[in-house]
Design a protein around this motif. Sequence first.
Motif, mmCIF file in Angstrom:
data_model
loop_
_atom_site.group_PDB
_atom_site.id
_atom_site.type_symbol
_atom_site.label_atom_id
_atom_site.label_comp_id
_atom_site.label_asym_id
_atom_site.label_seq_id
_atom_site.Cartn_x
_atom_site.Cartn_y
_atom_site.Cartn_z
ATOM 1 N N LEU A 1 0.822 -1.208 0.000
ATOM 2 C CA LEU A 1 0.000 0.000 0.000
ATOM 3 C C LEU A 1 0.859 1.262 0.000
ATOM 4 C CD1 LEU A 1 -2.958 -0.963 2.331
ATOM 5 C CD2 LEU A 1 -2.976 -0.647 -0.144
ATOM 6 N N ARG A 2 1.958 1.221 0.718
ATOM 7 C CA ARG A 2 2.876 2.383 0.660
ATOM 8 C C ARG A 2 3.408 2.553 -0.757
ATOM 9 N NH1 ARG A 2 4.158 0.507 5.787
ATOM 10 N NH2 ARG A 2 5.907 -0.741 5.068
ATOM 11 N N ASP A 3 3.735 1.440 -1.416
ATOM 12 C CA ASP A 3 4.217 1.506 -2.796
ATOM 13 C C ASP A 3 3.162 2.080 -3.734
ATOM 14 O OD1 ASP A 3 6.521 0.340 -1.830
ATOM 15 O OD2 ASP A 3 6.119 -1.647 -2.701
ATOM 16 N N CYS A 4 1.902 1.829 -3.433
ATOM 17 C CA CYS A 4 0.808 2.362 -4.259
ATOM 18 C C CYS A 4 0.782 3.885 -4.254
ATOM 19 C CB CYS A 4 -0.549 1.854 -3.759
ATOM 20 S SG CYS A 4 -0.875 0.140 -4.138
ATOM 21 N N GLY A 5 1.361 4.479 -3.241
ATOM 22 C CA GLY A 5 1.385 5.930 -3.145
ATOM 23 C C GLY A 5 2.378 6.591 -4.079
ATOM 24 N N ALA A 6 3.277 5.810 -4.653
ATOM 25 C CA ALA A 6 4.267 6.375 -5.573
ATOM 26 C C ALA A 6 3.561 6.863 -6.838
ATOM 27 C CB ALA A 6 5.320 5.337 -5.915
ATOM 28 N N LYS A 7 3.821 8.084 -7.213
ATOM 29 C CA LYS A 7 3.139 8.676 -8.373
ATOM 30 C C LYS A 7 3.747 8.243 -9.699
ATOM 31 C CE LYS A 7 0.332 10.832 -5.763
ATOM 32 N NZ LYS A 7 -0.924 10.197 -5.492
ATOM 33 N N THR B 1 -0.475 -0.961 -12.266
ATOM 34 C CA THR B 1 0.435 -1.515 -11.264
ATOM 35 C C THR B 1 -0.071 -1.203 -9.860
ATOM 36 O OG1 THR B 1 2.276 -1.302 -12.793
ATOM 37 C CG2 THR B 1 2.832 -1.548 -10.467
ATOM 38 N N ARG B 2 -0.640 -0.015 -9.691
ATOM 39 C CA ARG B 2 -1.210 0.345 -8.389
ATOM 40 C C ARG B 2 -2.386 -0.568 -8.048
ATOM 41 N NH1 ARG B 2 -2.894 6.213 -8.182
ATOM 42 N NH2 ARG B 2 -3.044 5.792 -5.963
ATOM 43 N N VAL B 3 -3.222 -0.862 -9.051
ATOM 44 C CA VAL B 3 -4.375 -1.735 -8.818
ATOM 45 C C VAL B 3 -3.908 -3.144 -8.473
ATOM 46 C CG1 VAL B 3 -6.384 -2.813 -9.917
ATOM 47 C CG2 VAL B 3 -5.971 -0.362 -10.216
ATOM 48 N N ILE B 4 -2.916 -3.646 -9.195
ATOM 49 C CA ILE B 4 -2.392 -4.986 -8.916
ATOM 50 C C ILE B 4 -1.781 -5.048 -7.517
ATOM 51 C CG2 ILE B 4 -0.619 -6.668 -9.568
ATOM 52 C CD1 ILE B 4 -1.167 -5.752 -12.514
ATOM 53 N N ALA B 5 -1.012 -4.026 -7.145
ATOM 54 C CA ALA B 5 -0.405 -4.011 -5.806
ATOM 55 C C ALA B 5 -1.488 -3.961 -4.724
ATOM 56 C CB ALA B 5 0.547 -2.827 -5.675
ATOM 57 N N ALA B 6 -2.536 -3.181 -4.959
ATOM 58 C CA ALA B 6 -3.633 -3.104 -3.989
ATOM 59 C C ALA B 6 -4.342 -4.456 -3.884
ATOM 60 C CB ALA B 6 -4.621 -2.009 -4.392
ATOM 61 N N PRO C 1 -7.662 3.277 -9.602
ATOM 62 C CA PRO C 1 -6.633 2.828 -8.656
ATOM 63 C C PRO C 1 -6.925 3.252 -7.215
ATOM 64 C CG PRO C 1 -5.605 3.675 -10.632
ATOM 65 C CD PRO C 1 -7.076 3.987 -10.747
ATOM 66 N N GLU C 2 -7.461 4.451 -7.043
ATOM 67 C CA GLU C 2 -7.760 4.935 -5.702
ATOM 68 C C GLU C 2 -8.788 4.059 -4.996
ATOM 69 O OE1 GLU C 2 -7.898 6.846 -8.509
ATOM 70 O OE2 GLU C 2 -5.974 7.852 -8.200
ATOM 71 N N ASP C 3 -9.771 3.549 -5.767
ATOM 72 C CA ASP C 3 -10.787 2.676 -5.180
ATOM 73 C C ASP C 3 -10.179 1.346 -4.737
ATOM 74 O OD1 ASP C 3 -12.708 4.619 -5.643
ATOM 75 O OD2 ASP C 3 -13.345 3.741 -7.547
ATOM 76 N N ALA C 4 -9.268 0.800 -5.545
ATOM 77 C CA ALA C 4 -8.592 -0.445 -5.185
ATOM 78 C C ALA C 4 -7.734 -0.240 -3.939
ATOM 79 C CB ALA C 4 -7.744 -0.946 -6.349
ATOM 80 N N VAL C 5 -7.033 0.876 -3.881
ATOM 81 C CA VAL C 5 -6.188 1.178 -2.720
ATOM 82 C C VAL C 5 -7.052 1.380 -1.473
ATOM 83 C CG1 VAL C 5 -4.583 2.869 -1.735
ATOM 84 C CG2 VAL C 5 -4.282 2.084 -4.093
ATOM 85 N N ASP C 6 -8.179 2.076 -1.620
ATOM 86 C CA ASP C 6 -9.077 2.281 -0.480
ATOM 87 C C ASP C 6 -9.596 0.944 0.055
ATOM 88 O OD1 ASP C 6 -8.736 5.016 -0.688
ATOM 89 O OD2 ASP C 6 -10.687 5.385 -1.630
ATOM 90 N N LEU C 7 -9.978 0.053 -0.856
ATOM 91 C CA LEU C 7 -10.465 -1.266 -0.450
ATOM 92 C C LEU C 7 -9.372 -2.043 0.279
ATOM 93 C CD1 LEU C 7 -12.602 -3.534 -0.462
ATOM 94 C CD2 LEU C 7 -11.687 -4.203 -2.709
ATOM 95 N N ALA C 8 -8.174 -2.051 -0.277
ATOM 96 C CA ALA C 8 -7.066 -2.766 0.355
ATOM 97 C C ALA C 8 -6.722 -2.153 1.711
ATOM 98 C CB ALA C 8 -5.847 -2.769 -0.560
ATOM 99 N N THR C 9 -6.782 -0.844 1.803
ATOM 100 C CA THR C 9 -6.515 -0.169 3.074
ATOM 101 C C THR C 9 -7.540 -0.580 4.126
ATOM 102 O OG1 THR C 9 -5.500 1.708 1.939
ATOM 103 C CG2 THR C 9 -6.275 2.089 4.196
#
Length: 138
Positions: free
Chosen positions: A19-25, A31-36, A109-117
Amino acid sequence: MASTFQISSKRLLRAEQLLRDCGAKDIPPSTRVIAAFDAAVLCCRECAELTSSSEQEMAQPNPDVVLAVADLLAASAEQLGLPTAGGDLLLRLMQWSFFGLEIDMPCAPEDAVDLATELVERTRSLLLKSQDGAAIER
């Protein structure tokens, strides 16, 4: 009492790192969705281990890998009290990551990250409760 425990789950620590890696712009949205999604799967695996009623349940998943992962995601989403929409998104992310990387992503990607968070937070809470229970039993 829970605050005195340090999280010792390698899965949860790895999920938090993803999740921290997902924050990289500088990484692509896919890739952000896959990481999440990977972080979410790690949380579901941890949840399954913490809540499994038997070793056999963990040792003999569905022989079809896709169905085994779908079963894991659905059971964990329910166990963690994830809203229906979150469980549905989790399954859509699985389908996309397994079969459809060449088509449109199932969400932003933000939705995937929010779900994973949310899954990380719920899994951390479950882990802390299980550690509290273990400390009480000692």
